[in-house]
Design a protein around this motif. Structure first.
Motif, PDB file in Angstrom:
ATOM      1  N   GLY A  52       0.906  -1.372   0.067  1.00 26.35           N
ATOM      2  CA  GLY A  52       0.034   0.145  -0.034  1.00 26.35           C
ATOM      3  C   GLY A  52       0.713   1.480   0.025  1.00 26.35           C
ATOM      4  O   GLY A  52       0.213   2.437  -0.446  1.00 26.35           O
ATOM      5  N   PHE A  55       1.102   2.936  -3.173  1.00 25.85           N
ATOM      6  CA  PHE A  55      -0.157   3.739  -3.751  1.00 25.85           C
ATOM      7  C   PHE A  55      -0.229   5.184  -3.125  1.00 25.85           C
ATOM      8  O   PHE A  55      -0.445   6.014  -3.665  1.00 25.85           O
ATOM      9  CB  PHE A  55      -1.391   3.080  -3.440  1.00 25.85           C
ATOM     10  N   LEU A  56       0.395   5.169  -1.787  1.00 25.28           N
ATOM     11  CA  LEU A  56       0.399   6.384  -0.997  1.00 25.28           C
ATOM     12  C   LEU A  56       1.551   7.466  -1.541  1.00 25.28           C
ATOM     13  O   LEU A  56       1.497   8.428  -1.514  1.00 25.28           O
ATOM     14  CB  LEU A  56       0.880   6.131   0.514  1.00 25.28           C
ATOM     15  N   ARG A  58       2.286   7.384  -5.021  1.00 27.10           N
ATOM     16  CA  ARG A  58       1.780   7.785  -6.232  1.00 27.10           C
ATOM     17  C   ARG A  58       0.968   9.125  -6.451  1.00 27.10           C
ATOM     18  O   ARG A  58       1.635  10.070  -7.428  1.00 27.10           O
ATOM     19  CB  ARG A  58       0.850   6.732  -6.936  1.00 27.10           C
ATOM     20  N   ARG A 113       9.661   0.329  -2.201  1.00 22.63           N
ATOM     21  CA  ARG A 113       8.239   0.636  -2.529  1.00 22.63           C
ATOM     22  C   ARG A 113       7.627   2.055  -2.874  1.00 22.63           C
ATOM     23  O   ARG A 113       7.060   2.192  -3.897  1.00 22.63           O
ATOM     24  CB  ARG A 113       7.384  -0.269  -1.592  1.00 22.63           C
ATOM     25  N   GLY A 117       6.453   3.728  -6.257  1.00 20.78           N
ATOM     26  CA  GLY A 117       5.005   4.726  -6.431  1.00 20.78           C
ATOM     27  C   GLY A 117       5.413   5.942  -7.017  1.00 20.78           C
ATOM     28  O   GLY A 117       4.452   6.323  -7.823  1.00 20.78           O
ATOM     29  N   TYR A 242      -9.954   0.276  -9.043  1.00 23.54           N
ATOM     30  CA  TYR A 242      -8.469  -0.171  -8.399  1.00 23.54           C
ATOM     31  C   TYR A 242      -9.130  -1.113  -7.128  1.00 23.54           C
ATOM     32  O   TYR A 242      -8.586  -2.268  -7.211  1.00 23.54           O
ATOM     33  CB  TYR A 242      -7.932   0.951  -7.702  1.00 23.54           C
ATOM     34  N   TYR A 246      -7.462  -4.867  -7.641  1.00 21.97           N
ATOM     35  CA  TYR A 246      -6.664  -5.504  -6.654  1.00 21.97           C
ATOM     36  C   TYR A 246      -7.118  -6.601  -5.639  1.00 21.97           C
ATOM     37  O   TYR A 246      -6.600  -7.393  -4.981  1.00 21.97           O
ATOM     38  CB  TYR A 246      -5.818  -4.286  -5.904  1.00 21.97           C
ATOM     39  N   VAL A 368      -5.104   5.438  -4.358  1.00 22.83           N
ATOM     40  CA  VAL A 368      -4.970   5.392  -2.852  1.00 22.83           C
ATOM     41  C   VAL A 368      -6.188   5.049  -2.184  1.00 22.83           C
ATOM     42  O   VAL A 368      -6.449   4.054  -1.518  1.00 22.83           O
ATOM     43  CB  VAL A 368      -4.459   6.738  -2.091  1.00 22.83           C
ATOM     44  N   ALA A 372      -4.616   1.110  -2.271  1.00 24.25           N
ATOM     45  CA  ALA A 372      -3.950   0.833  -1.044  1.00 24.25           C
ATOM     46  C   ALA A 372      -4.530   0.116  -0.374  1.00 24.25           C
ATOM     47  O   ALA A 372      -3.954  -0.679   0.620  1.00 24.25           O
ATOM     48  CB  ALA A 372      -3.428   2.010  -0.808  1.00 24.25           C
TER      49      ALA A 372
END
Length: 428
Positions: A52, A55-56, A58, A113, A117, A242, A246, A368, A372
């Motif tokens: 996750g 995603f934060l 991104r 990670r 992102g 999303y 996922y 997010v 995420a």
């Protein structure tokens, strides 16, 4: 136009390959290798937590690279974002496990990670605007769908390689070094992508903006001041795609192998079948969007996801591949109706001077909201015995919220937009 579309597709495929390789590893091996001191459930939650973090990062990447794209051009974004993500992905495959360096191992995973992102946060906007701002207006959705083929291709490549390794290596070999191979292979792909993108031309719309001196000084500040409602609606609308994506590609892999006893190779095959269908139908849905409108396709996709959430979860819980595959395929058709057209829809909603920042930030903020947290929520919702109906309710509610967001947005298809003004932004 075909060369530009191919360069966009190749880049997004490589970037999403990098991103998805981590998601698969998080579902299969990162828990026991990097969080071995906790229970299997907590280890899975921790592994998905590092998932996750990407995603934060991104939306932060979308602000940084969006500023670059709106101030200096779309082309530099394509090169720098690919370079950052490629380096970070190769480095993930080199991180020692917990039993070698202790707590530093998961900390390094988090850092890399986050870097992944950041890179992916800029990639999507640059690739999409490269095609959207070159494409003829009445075929913009079709040409803009080429970058949207990148995620399914990247997923199939990452998981195909993982599937081949899983099928040919012993469990001990896969846990020892086999899971790292997809990360190392990312370096080869990144070099090829950089060579392909090196000679691309800047988009005509940005060159026109630069010639007029009409570039935003602080694109993100202008976006929040003048287009905050549009940002929230686009992020809220896209977020359910999303969430469903996922759930299928990441959470279900861990759930089916650990809880239902489905063979890892079989489950990867089920997921890949659904994503392959998504890739095949993406251009067809884009053609429908050029004919009937972007908003109409998004509304249909959200409605389908709201109706299919319960059957999809029920079919997954059977643990039988002959039921899992059709459940996932229908879910993939629903979210593809949204993602196939969003590459044309978002750039058309935002005016050119803040388009790179706006489209990219809205797209990644949706990640997010929907991507995420979903593996974490799904893992928690499936703790008890029996079918995880709480997850089905979560996905259905998400779909209804997204449906409402799209209902509040205008249609931007050129023929439709000509009949009336677009509420926020300007027609492309």
């Amino acid at each position: 136009m075909l060369r530009l579309a191919a360069a966009s597709l190749t880049g997004t495929a490589i970037e999403f390959y990098d991103f998805f390789a981590y998601g698969t590893a998080a579902a299969l091996v990162l828990g026991p290798l990097y969080f071995p001191t906790v229970s299997p459930l907590v280890g899975s939650l921790a592994a998905f937590g590092t998932f996750g973090i990407g995603f934060l990062a991104r939306p932060i990447g979308s602000v940084l690279f969006g500023h670059l794209g709106d101030r200096r051009g779309r082309r530099p974004v394509l090169v720098l974002s690919l370079l950052l993500t490629g380096v970070a992905t190769v480095a993930v495959g080199l991180v020692p496990t917990y039993d070698r360096i202790g707590i530093a191992a998961p900390c390094l995973l988090l850092l890399l990670r986050f870097a992944q992102g950041l890179g992916l946060g800029g990639e999507w906007g640059g690739a999409v605007l490269l095609t959207a701002e070159h494409a003829p207006a009445r075929r913009r959705a079709l040409w803009s769908s080429f970058p949207q083929l990148g995620p399914p291709l990247g997923f199939l490549l990452a998981n195909g390689l993982t599937l081949a390794l899983s099928a040919t290596l012993t469990d001990a070999q896969f846990l020892s070094w086999g899971w790292r191979v997809p990360f190392w292979f990312a370096g080869v792909l990144a070099v090829g992508g950089l060579l392909l993108r090196g000679g691309l031309a800047e988009t005509p719309q940005f060159e026109e903006l630069a010639a007029r001196g009409d570039r935003a000084t602080l694109p993100f500040a202008e976006l929040l001041r003048d287009h905050w409602r549009l940002v929230l609606l686009t992020a809220g609308g896209l977020s359910v795609a999303y969430a469903v994506y996922y759930t299928i590609t990441t959470w279900s892999l861990a759930y089916a192998t650990e809880r239902l006893g489905v063979d890892r190779t079989v489950m990867l095959g089920c997921i890949m079948a659904a994503i392959a269908v998504s890739g095949v139908i993406t251009p067809y849905f884009a053609l429908l969007a050029d004919r009937w409108g972007r908003r109409s396709m998004c509304l249909a996709g959200c409605a389908g996801m709201a109706l299919w959430a319960v059957p999809m979860v029920a079919l997954l819980h059977t643990g039988r591949p002959e039921w899992i595959v059709p459940g996932f395929v229908v879910g993939a058709v629903c979210f593809t109706a949204v993602v196939a057209v969003i590459a044309a829809y978002l750039p058309e909603l935002y005016e050119p001077r803040v388009r790179c920042t706006g489209a990219t930030f809205g797209y990644n903020l949706a990640g997010v909201l929907g991507g995420a947290l979903t593996p974490l929520v799904a893992t928690a919702a499936a703790r008890g015995e029996g079918t995880p109906w709480a997850l089905a309710g979560y996905l259905a509610a998400f779909a209804l919220v997204s449906l409402g967001c799209f209902a509040l947005l205008p249609e931007t298809r050129p023929a439709a937009a000509a009949a009336g003004p677009v509420t926020e932004g300007a027609p492309a």
